[in-house]
Design a protein around this motif. Sequence first.
Motif, PDB file in Angstrom:
ATOM      1  N   GLU A 129       4.037   8.477  80.808  1.00 28.62           N
ATOM      2  CA  GLU A 129       4.574   9.402  79.809  1.00 28.62           C
ATOM      3  C   GLU A 129       5.838  10.082  80.326  1.00 28.62           C
ATOM      4  O   GLU A 129       5.876  10.568  81.450  1.00 28.62           O
ATOM      5  CB  GLU A 129       3.543  10.468  79.455  1.00 28.62           C
ATOM      6  N   LEU A 130       6.845  10.119  79.469  1.00 34.51           N
ATOM      7  CA  LEU A 130       8.097  10.798  79.777  1.00 34.51           C
ATOM      8  C   LEU A 130       8.206  12.045  78.912  1.00 34.51           C
ATOM      9  O   LEU A 130       7.945  11.993  77.710  1.00 34.51           O
ATOM     10  CB  LEU A 130       9.302   9.891  79.472  1.00 34.51           C
ATOM     11  N   THR A 131       8.592  13.144  79.528  1.00 34.39           N
ATOM     12  CA  THR A 131       8.935  14.362  78.794  1.00 34.39           C
ATOM     13  C   THR A 131      10.429  14.568  78.965  1.00 34.39           C
ATOM     14  O   THR A 131      10.947  14.486  80.084  1.00 34.39           O
ATOM     15  CB  THR A 131       8.176  15.585  79.349  1.00 34.39           C
ATOM     16  N   MET A 132      11.125  14.810  77.844  1.00 28.97           N
ATOM     17  CA  MET A 132      12.560  15.059  77.884  1.00 28.97           C
ATOM     18  C   MET A 132      12.812  16.470  77.379  1.00 28.97           C
ATOM     19  O   MET A 132      12.305  16.861  76.325  1.00 28.97           O
ATOM     20  CB  MET A 132      13.314  14.049  77.011  1.00 28.97           C
ATOM     21  N   GLY A 133      13.595  17.224  78.131  1.00 26.43           N
ATOM     22  CA  GLY A 133      13.972  18.575  77.731  1.00 26.43           C
ATOM     23  C   GLY A 133      15.457  18.787  77.959  1.00 26.43           C
ATOM     24  O   GLY A 133      15.901  18.913  79.094  1.00 26.43           O
ATOM     25  N   LEU A 134      16.212  18.770  76.882  1.00 28.56           N
ATOM     26  CA  LEU A 134      17.664  18.951  76.949  1.00 28.56           C
ATOM     27  C   LEU A 134      18.093  19.963  75.899  1.00 28.56           C
ATOM     28  O   LEU A 134      17.474  20.070  74.841  1.00 28.56           O
ATOM     29  CB  LEU A 134      18.386  17.639  76.631  1.00 28.56           C
TER      30      LEU A 134
END
Length: 164
Positions: A129-134
């Motif tokens: 699982e990848l979490t992206m926070g931008l």
Amino acid sequence: MLVTGLVAALFLGLLAMLFANGIQAQAQTTDRDTATGKAGVVSNSVLTSIRNASTFTVTDSGRGLIAKVATGATGWQCRAWFLEGDGDVRYKASSTALATSNAATWTRLSTGGTGTLTGGAAFAQTGRELTMGLRLTIGDAVVPLTTGVTAQAVSDGTDTTACW
């Protein structure tokens, strides 16, 4: 005559103020549309690729992401994203391994990026699982990108493509 001049000056002043407000509103709308569009490009690029990835790794304290992505029934491609210190979000695809050390030469997907995960990271990995926070800031417009995706592709074991 004096009253006419005062009324005309008042009218022209109001007209100039409306014109200036219109220009400012147009600039804000342009910034918002640009930021939203770039957020869509970054989000679609990362989410679609990771969903079709067999494996990926987060690098550079959460500023880099490299994935091995299925490109059809039998093909694989290496894809990488990197959040540079100046806020540029960069992307590259290759048939060979990628290193984020030369990301400045990659395609720029957006400017104004800031990592919003722990420690200013843009990417975090938990298993598949990848979490992206931008957060993308263009002019006065700020667009948050906080999402997650799971790598779903499976390799049959015959492919030898190494992406990092």
